[in-house]
Scaffold this active site. Sequence first.
Site, PDB file in Angstrom:
ATOM      1  N   HIS A  85       0.820  -1.204   0.000  1.00 31.31           N
ATOM      2  CA  HIS A  85       0.000   0.000   0.000  1.00 31.31           C
ATOM      3  C   HIS A  85       0.855   1.254   0.000  1.00 31.31           C
ATOM      4  CE1 HIS A  85      -3.855  -2.084   1.700  1.00 31.31           C
ATOM      5  NE2 HIS A  85      -3.417  -2.631   0.574  1.00 31.31           N
ATOM      6  N   GLU A  87       0.577   3.960   1.720  1.00 33.92           N
ATOM      7  CA  GLU A  87       0.887   4.443   3.064  1.00 33.92           C
ATOM      8  C   GLU A  87       2.120   3.727   3.603  1.00 33.92           C
ATOM      9  OE1 GLU A  87      -3.669   3.961   2.640  1.00 33.92           O
ATOM     10  OE2 GLU A  87      -1.862   2.930   1.975  1.00 33.92           O
ATOM     11  N   CYS A 114      -6.669   0.941   5.411  1.00 30.18           N
ATOM     12  CA  CYS A 114      -7.030  -0.377   5.914  1.00 30.18           C
ATOM     13  C   CYS A 114      -6.491  -0.572   7.335  1.00 30.18           C
ATOM     14  CB  CYS A 114      -6.494  -1.466   4.988  1.00 30.18           C
ATOM     15  SG  CYS A 114      -4.702  -1.684   5.048  1.00 30.18           S
ATOM     16  N   CYS A 117      -2.566  -0.805   7.578  1.00 32.23           N
ATOM     17  CA  CYS A 117      -1.935   0.505   7.427  1.00 32.23           C
ATOM     18  C   CYS A 117      -2.201   1.368   8.653  1.00 32.23           C
ATOM     19  CB  CYS A 117      -2.394   1.202   6.158  1.00 32.23           C
ATOM     20  SG  CYS A 117      -1.653   0.491   4.657  1.00 32.23           S
TER      21      CYS A 117
END
Length: 160
Positions: A85, A87, A114, A117
Amino acid sequence: MSDFDSYFMSIAAVVAENSKCFSRKIGAVLVRDKAIIASGYNGPPRGLHPCRVLNGFGDMYTEGCPRKAQGYASGEGLHLCVAAHAERNALIQAGRTGVSTMGTTLYCYCGQVCKDCAIEIVNAGVERLVFLEGAPAYDELAGYILSQCGIEVVQLKYCK
């Protein structure tokens, strides 16, 4: 919300354009004292080719999302996805260059992050998270984690 929120979110949108993901383009910008310290977009690890799908001819592959090729809906079949991801990639980029993430703001050109994260954001010392308003929440547990851990959350209405 400050004027800088729109500014840094627009940069996160540009970062998202670098994504190699065939499904969604997401970008993240990590900021301290109104200066960018790291950025990231969703995609495979360094050196790994973007998504490939076995095309039915033995060991031959074509580019494409393996999750979509097998009929998974958005957010499903993640065991087939090699992308990290945005992030996470922004936090890792800061670590690669030896820059502390304590007391930062993370701008995410996506909806709510999510659960995984959210945990990484908390543990990295991010104090403030800005993401797009109106996008569906990835999961409810992420919101709970962020609120219980004292992360300031700002939902930004943004038009590219």
